[in-house]
Design a protein around this motif. Sequence first.
Motif, mmCIF file in Angstrom:
data_model
loop_
_atom_site.group_PDB
_atom_site.id
_atom_site.type_symbol
_atom_site.label_atom_id
_atom_site.label_comp_id
_atom_site.label_asym_id
_atom_site.label_seq_id
_atom_site.Cartn_x
_atom_site.Cartn_y
_atom_site.Cartn_z
ATOM 1 N N GLY A 276 66.489 85.200 98.814
ATOM 2 C CA GLY A 276 67.227 86.390 98.391
ATOM 3 C C GLY A 276 68.335 86.108 97.397
ATOM 4 N N ASP A 277 68.242 84.984 96.662
ATOM 5 C CA ASP A 277 69.260 84.691 95.648
ATOM 6 C C ASP A 277 68.754 85.106 94.261
ATOM 7 O OD1 ASP A 277 67.371 82.778 95.086
ATOM 8 O OD2 ASP A 277 68.654 81.043 95.500
ATOM 9 N N SER A 278 69.576 84.892 93.248
ATOM 10 C CA SER A 278 69.224 85.312 91.877
ATOM 11 C C SER A 278 67.968 84.601 91.388
ATOM 12 C CB SER A 278 70.386 85.018 90.926
ATOM 13 O OG SER A 278 71.487 85.825 91.266
ATOM 14 N N TYR A 279 67.781 83.360 91.795
ATOM 15 C CA TYR A 279 66.608 82.587 91.365
ATOM 16 C C TYR A 279 65.329 83.182 91.951
ATOM 17 C CZ TYR A 279 63.760 78.477 90.231
ATOM 18 O OH TYR A 279 62.801 77.631 89.723
ATOM 19 N N ASP A 280 65.378 83.584 93.207
ATOM 20 C CA ASP A 280 64.203 84.205 93.837
ATOM 21 C C ASP A 280 63.849 85.523 93.161
ATOM 22 O OD1 ASP A 280 63.605 82.267 95.612
ATOM 23 O OD2 ASP A 280 63.751 83.510 97.401
ATOM 24 N N ARG A 281 64.859 86.300 92.821
ATOM 25 C CA ARG A 281 64.594 87.589 92.152
ATOM 26 C C ARG A 281 63.974 87.351 90.773
ATOM 27 N NH1 ARG A 281 69.272 88.838 95.240
ATOM 28 N NH2 ARG A 281 70.760 88.216 93.631
ATOM 29 N N TYR A 282 64.394 86.284 90.120
ATOM 30 C CA TYR A 282 63.787 85.898 88.832
ATOM 31 C C TYR A 282 62.313 85.564 89.032
ATOM 32 C CZ TYR A 282 62.254 82.195 85.615
ATOM 33 O OH TYR A 282 61.521 81.409 84.772
ATOM 34 N N LEU A 283 62.021 84.732 90.046
ATOM 35 C CA LEU A 283 60.629 84.320 90.293
ATOM 36 C C LEU A 283 59.749 85.525 90.649
ATOM 37 C CD1 LEU A 283 61.192 81.046 92.362
ATOM 38 C CD2 LEU A 283 60.425 81.210 89.996
ATOM 39 N N VAL A 284 60.285 86.450 91.433
ATOM 40 C CA VAL A 284 59.521 87.646 91.837
ATOM 41 C C VAL A 284 59.140 88.458 90.602
ATOM 42 C CG1 VAL A 284 59.774 89.916 92.933
ATOM 43 C CG2 VAL A 284 60.333 87.850 94.214
ATOM 44 N N ARG A 285 60.100 88.662 89.706
ATOM 45 C CA ARG A 285 59.792 89.470 88.508
ATOM 46 C C ARG A 285 58.805 88.761 87.585
ATOM 47 N NH1 ARG A 285 65.541 90.911 88.776
ATOM 48 N NH2 ARG A 285 65.720 93.114 89.349
ATOM 49 N N MET A 286 58.902 87.443 87.489
ATOM 50 C CA MET A 286 57.947 86.694 86.651
ATOM 51 C C MET A 286 56.530 86.859 87.203
ATOM 52 S SD MET A 286 59.796 85.517 84.276
ATOM 53 C CE MET A 286 58.895 84.292 83.378
ATOM 54 N N GLU A 287 56.404 86.768 88.521
ATOM 55 C CA GLU A 287 55.082 86.917 89.132
ATOM 56 C C GLU A 287 54.602 88.363 89.024
ATOM 57 O OE1 GLU A 287 51.780 85.316 90.279
ATOM 58 O OE2 GLU A 287 53.584 84.143 89.896
ATOM 59 N N GLU A 288 55.534 89.310 89.090
ATOM 60 C CA GLU A 288 55.171 90.724 88.936
ATOM 61 C C GLU A 288 54.527 90.992 87.581
ATOM 62 O OE1 GLU A 288 58.020 93.821 89.582
ATOM 63 O OE2 GLU A 288 58.192 93.358 91.705
ATOM 64 N N MET A 289 55.030 90.323 86.550
ATOM 65 C CA MET A 289 54.447 90.519 85.211
ATOM 66 C C MET A 289 52.985 90.072 85.196
ATOM 67 S SD MET A 289 57.314 89.918 82.288
ATOM 68 C CE MET A 289 58.036 88.354 82.701
ATOM 69 N N ARG A 290 52.694 88.969 85.873
ATOM 70 C CA ARG A 290 51.293 88.494 85.941
ATOM 71 C C ARG A 290 50.415 89.504 86.703
ATOM 72 N NH1 ARG A 290 51.346 83.073 84.375
ATOM 73 N NH2 ARG A 290 53.313 81.977 84.720
ATOM 74 N N GLU A 291 50.957 90.046 87.805
ATOM 75 C CA GLU A 291 50.196 91.018 88.599
ATOM 76 C C GLU A 291 49.976 92.319 87.819
ATOM 77 O OE1 GLU A 291 48.701 90.273 91.478
ATOM 78 O OE2 GLU A 291 49.543 88.264 91.234
#
Length: 417
Positions: A276-291
Amino acid sequence: MADIRNYTINFGPQHPAAHGVLRLVLELDGEVIERADPHVGLLHRGTEKLAETKTFLQAVPYMDRLDYMSMMMNEHAYCMAIERLLGIQVPERAQYIRVMFDEITRIMNHLLWLGTHALDVGAMTVFLYAFREREDLIDVYEAVTGARMHAAYYRPGGVYRDLPDRMPQYLASRSKNESDLRRLNENRQGSVLDFIEDFTRRFPGYVDDYETLLTDNRIWKQRTVGIGVLTPERAKALGMTGPILRGSGIAWDMRKQQPYEVYDRMDFEIPVGRTGDSYDRYLVRMEEMRESNKIIRQCVDWLKQNPGPVIVENHKVAPPNRESMKSNMEELIHHFKLFTEGMHVPEGEAYAAVEHSKGEFGVYLISDGANKPYRLKLRAPGFSHLAALDEMSRGHMIADVVAIIGTLDIVFGDIDR
């Protein structure tokens, strides 16, 4: 003993990292934040009240100007609320077009978020890369609607028109010689769908490039790991939605949990974080773009195989086509009535929400049977996220506030409304 007092400073509203007209009053102990007080309302345009003075159709362009990074998604929730009151079914092809453009818009939003967030933290190259890809998607917007940002493409009952058979091309100019033109127009020889398909082939490689620059970059990790931590319990209690909630480890996505349009037919995953830190939110959005890229590809494949109407045939709701309007008196009357008086929506109330690029964007609409909304209330995802800024930034440094604001991905058009 010296009398040591905390002091307060203004962060914004014209700070380049404030992502809009955010005025943040920071109470500091040295450079450590004791309290952060967000002041909003500097961009208030009275959208909800203005919509009550316009017909249902005339209020569509106001939706684009809410979160002006996710234009068509705002229109989508508004049109769905009207359709629920009218009790109409949107044609299948229009549903696929809507889902495809929702995901194109999600990628556009995340590219802008990535570029500006990285720029705030100090990485310049990612900004240039992200805007290069975003330009291709803005060209798709322009090809379909004639506008690069404020599209007004979704309509109650479907979409404004079908996808064009031809993609606009670059023209000769002083700065472009013949070989440049050939290279730029290479993937623009077919239809808009062909161009989007070509983009979906290229895009995963671009996301790999962004990740090469940032994901294991030690400076990026020092600035984001452990910064602005939100536990799953606090994320739920504070009303977080979208990538911020998923970054805290909760797999809530309206496209899966409460599917609308044709999302239940799509094959995609919900990326979730752990800490739940800023790095995790970054990773989630990067993966969202692929999805999102996967969803767009599925929509393109279906749309190429299945022609059909893109708006309902009911001329009390949708205008007749131009040809019949010019040749048939009945259709001309429908056209004239619809664009002057507007449609009359049955009495009642409806709430429609979409999985917006920033979270749950909802429209609560009340109709009294007239040709204008009686009341319109908007549920902006960014408003709840901004309310959590104080809790997320306590104990951090001033420089970390910049990273936290970036990771919240706030836009003030929908927060202030």
